[in-house]
Design an enzyme around this catalytic site. Structure first.
Site, PDB file in Angstrom:
ATOM      1  N   GLY A 327      -0.243   6.392  -4.938  1.00 56.22           N
ATOM      2  CA  GLY A 327       0.644   5.030  -4.912  1.00 56.22           C
ATOM      3  C   GLY A 327       1.375   5.046  -6.599  1.00 56.22           C
ATOM      4  O   GLY A 327       1.909   6.043  -6.776  1.00 56.22           O
ATOM      5  N   SER A 328       1.387   4.099  -6.920  1.00 58.23           N
ATOM      6  CA  SER A 328       2.337   3.724  -8.217  1.00 58.23           C
ATOM      7  C   SER A 328       1.870   4.329  -9.465  1.00 58.23           C
ATOM      8  O   SER A 328       2.535   4.363 -10.391  1.00 58.23           O
ATOM      9  CB  SER A 328       2.360   2.228  -8.595  1.00 58.23           C
ATOM     10  OG  SER A 328       3.389   1.805  -7.500  1.00 58.23           O
ATOM     11  N   THR A 329       0.370   4.912  -9.354  1.00 55.07           N
ATOM     12  CA  THR A 329      -0.006   5.594 -10.503  1.00 55.07           C
ATOM     13  C   THR A 329       0.838   6.909 -10.823  1.00 55.07           C
ATOM     14  O   THR A 329       0.824   7.274 -11.954  1.00 55.07           O
ATOM     15  CB  THR A 329      -1.325   5.929 -10.398  1.00 55.07           C
ATOM     16  OG1 THR A 329      -1.462   6.917  -9.214  1.00 55.07           O
ATOM     17  CG2 THR A 329      -2.190   4.838 -10.190  1.00 55.07           C
ATOM     18  N   LYS A 331       4.040   6.713 -10.962  1.00 56.32           N
ATOM     19  CA  LYS A 331       5.394   6.398 -11.478  1.00 56.32           C
ATOM     20  C   LYS A 331       5.734   6.989 -13.061  1.00 56.32           C
ATOM     21  O   LYS A 331       6.647   7.241 -13.478  1.00 56.32           O
ATOM     22  CB  LYS A 331       5.675   4.986 -11.506  1.00 56.32           C
ATOM     23  CG  LYS A 331       5.814   4.592 -10.165  1.00 56.32           C
ATOM     24  CD  LYS A 331       5.777   3.001  -9.774  1.00 56.32           C
ATOM     25  CE  LYS A 331       6.170   2.850  -8.320  1.00 56.32           C
ATOM     26  NZ  LYS A 331       6.152   0.988  -8.074  1.00 56.32           N
ATOM     27  N   ASP A 631       2.268  -4.100  -6.262  1.00 57.65           N
ATOM     28  CA  ASP A 631       2.983  -2.793  -5.352  1.00 57.65           C
ATOM     29  C   ASP A 631       2.043  -2.295  -4.362  1.00 57.65           C
ATOM     30  O   ASP A 631       0.794  -2.340  -4.700  1.00 57.65           O
ATOM     31  CB  ASP A 631       3.527  -1.792  -6.137  1.00 57.65           C
ATOM     32  CG  ASP A 631       2.400  -1.029  -7.171  1.00 57.65           C
ATOM     33  OD1 ASP A 631       1.844  -1.887  -7.763  1.00 57.65           O
ATOM     34  OD2 ASP A 631       2.950   0.232  -6.955  1.00 57.65           O
TER      35      ASP A 631
END
Length: 631
Positions: A327-329, A331, A631
């Site tokens: 996931g957004s980790t 980014k 998110d």
């Protein structure tokens, strides 16, 4: 001349017959005596060495002495794996007259329940080296020992022997870190050194017990004993003592480990904490755990079936083997890749209308905030976890450059030094898809990878290692569990360590860190609730991983989904930013979000107490946390 009557004796003839018979008898006696003398000479002189050896083997035998298995401690000297004395029942098949009869007699003497009889008999027939004892039962009761002693004269080849058996004081919390020992099976027996493992019934099966089996086991010894005709030991003639296994001290802090396990509060998930400068794994929790003590002497069929059929998968090491969309980790790592490859500058503005569209494609790739965040630069994109910004970055980078840079942080690779069974995860690429599916790579798949979805898979251990490397400004130290093996310290640099991650401008690290700090301290940060009252600078990133894909116009509503269909919640972070002492990664399955406070609480415990935890620290969740990750 007078005729001889029939009754008259012929003394001359009788004398001749007697003499002949006597000579024949004497010859036979001499021949037999010669045969006896010859046989005696053959046995006493010619075969003297052979029969002396056989006699000694009947009177004397060499028995192996298994070594004491090394102990396992945490970084503060707390005992995590010890040895406890117990009594085992063994049998040497070659010394048993009738194996089936002896086994039936043992079943009656021990009073075994019907469901254990088949397993008991099977153990006696497992592959074993000649004249080596096979383990039938462990941890005999005093009553069983007494009954065996009374019937000892009926049980040739059967012995009750005292041995040290593994015991784990924290069997559930430490289950996936320590692993467990178990009975040596036939396949393992074929690969083991017969001399060093003579008399040893147990071997490391998983975890630290498996990884450091060679150091923990030690070296077997020998003793020469005199026995009677029934094989019972009369006295010891000689002894070569065994060499005990080396003690292993782990980098794990058992108090932090307990705290992490309790923070999960019975939910399915994993937490990994690493000391960035040293690579020490401070905590590695997978929940739920299981009782590893049950595996040492042999878990029952019902208990094992219960673990296998448990829908929460307690036997599955989520921390090292669990592969989840990150996931957004991811980014922060993608932001650094974008800066390094020149597709964006820190202050470049991207307008977010709530979605991203590929050229010549009407499909909309939505931001988690449907109406968008408007004008977004790198720092704000990280703070609010803006998907549109990172869709744009992923599209500009392309999957090949994105995949290559992510590999530099260890995604798609096993980077740990000694974590048994660690998974490599999956960092997809154009080449990977062609080899795997014989299909072309599509631009939409690049966008999915850019927000940690699609084919992209990572383990909590990988995320923690990548976060520690990020905290070190790209300096790699392999994560490891062993701190000392015997008297020898386990310290970096380690062989096969990945090269450091290099960027053209050092200030880019700070640009990414500012965005991560804003996640927890900024007014729009997705983890801002966890930043209330923070006494140090912390960099963090939240994320969610989809369990199933939504349609083009579908909206995610956790309240309408079954619990196991809700998104997984993820969190990474390190602190303090200027001098990182701890880097963490955590996932709680189907939590949807709201785990940043757990990360804050764990980091507080380590940073504010300078790594010296005590009993006053909180180890349970006092209230439900509220999701702020969108998110």
């Amino acid at each position: 001349m007078r005729k001889r009557r029939p009754t008259d004796k012929d003394h001359l003839r009788e004398s001749r017959v007697f003499r002949n018979r006597s000579l024949l008898a004497a010859a036979l006696i001499l021949l037999m005596a010669g045969g006896l003398v010859g046989r005696l000479f053959y046995l006493q002189v010619v075969k003297h060495d052979v029969f002396t050896t056989r006699s000694d083997n009947n009177r004397m035998r060499v028995e192996p002495l298994p070594p004491r298995r090394g102990l396992i401690y945490d970084r503060n000297g707390k005992l995590l794996a010890e040895n406890r004395p117990t009594y085992n029942l063994t049998i040497v098949r070659e010394r048993v007259d009738d194996l089936d009869e002896t086994l039936e007699r043992l079943v009656q003497i021990l009073g075994l329940p019907e469901d254990e009889v088949a397993t008991f008999k099977e153990r006696s027939r497992q592959r074993q080296r000649p004249y080596q004892p096979a383990l039938l039962m462990s941890d005999l009761t005093q009553d069983q020992i007494a009954r065996l002693a009374v019937n000892r004269y009926l049980l040739s080849g059967v012995e009750v022997e005292a041995q040290l058996v593994r015991y784990y004081p924290d069997p559930i919390v430490m289950s996936h870190v320590l692993g467990y020992v178990g009975r040596i099976n036939a396949d393992e027996l074929a690969d083991l050194d017969p001399g060093n493992y003579a008399g040893t019934h147990f071997i490391g099966k998983t975890g630290v017990e498996y990884t450091y089996e060679g150091q923990l086991h030690g070296k077997a010894g020998l003793r020469k004993v005199e026995t009677n005709a029934r094989g019972r030991v009369l006295r010891e003639l000689d002894r070569q003592p065994p060499v005990p296994g080396k003690d292993v001290t782990l980098t794990i802090d058992s108090r932090l480990q307990h705290m992490a396990y309790n923070l999960l509060d019975g939910r399915r998930g994993a937490i990994v904490a690493i000391q960035p400068k040293t690579g020490d794994i401070l905590a590695m929790v997978s929940a739920p755990g299981f009782d590893i003590n049950k595996f040492v002497t042999g878990i029952s069929y019902d208990d094992y079936q219960g673990l296998q059929q448990d829908p929460d998968l307690p036997l599955y090491n989520r921390a090292a083997r669990g592969q989840y969309p990150p996931g957004s980790t991811v980014k922060p790592f993608e932001a650094l890749a974008s800066l390094q490859n020149g597709v964006v500058k820190p202050n470049d503005i991207i307008y977010d209308p709530g979605y991203f569209k590929l050229p010549n494609d009407d499909r909309r790739y939505h931001n988690w905030l449907r109406w968008g965040h408007g004008r977004v630069d790198l720092e704000r994109a990280l703070e609010v976890s803006n998907n549109t910004y990172f869709y744009t970055m992923a599209y500009r980078l392309g999957i090949d450059r994105l995949s290559s840079f992510m590999h530099e942080f260890g995604f798609g690779e096993v980077t740990s030094l000694d974590v048994q069974g660690a998974s490599a995860g999956l960092m997809p690429s154009r080449e990977w898809k062609r080899e795997k599916y014989n299909q072309a790579w599509f631009p939409g798949e690049t966008l999915s990878a850019g927000i940690g979805q699609g084919y992209f898979m990572a383990t909590p251990l990988q995320l923690a290692a990548a976060t520690a490397t990020l905290a070190n400004h790209g300096h790699w130290v392999r994560p490891h569990l062993a701190e000392d093996i015997g008297e020898e310290a386990v310290k970096p640099p380690f062989a096969d360590t990945k090269p450091d991650v290099k960027v053209d401008q050092d200030r880019w690290w700070q640009d990414v860190f500012k965005g991560m700090e804003a996640v927890i301290s900024g007014p729009e940060g997705t983890a801002r609730k966890a930043g209330v009252g923070l006494q140090y600078d912390m960099a963090a990133k939240t994320g969610t991983a989809q369990v199933f894909s939504l349609g083009q116009n579908q909206k995610y509503d956790a309240d309408e989904l079954e619990e196991r269909l809700r998104d997984h919640a993820l969190f990474i972070g390190f602190a303090p930013v200027e001098d990182p002492q701890i880097a963490i990664a955590m996932i709680v399955e189907n939590a949807g979000g709201g785990i940043s406070e757990l990360g804050r609480e764990l980091t507080d415990a380590w940073v504010l107490h300078d790594g010296k935890l005590d009993d006053t620290l909180p180890t349970t969740i006092n209230e439900e946390v509220e999701s702020l990750d969108g998110d």
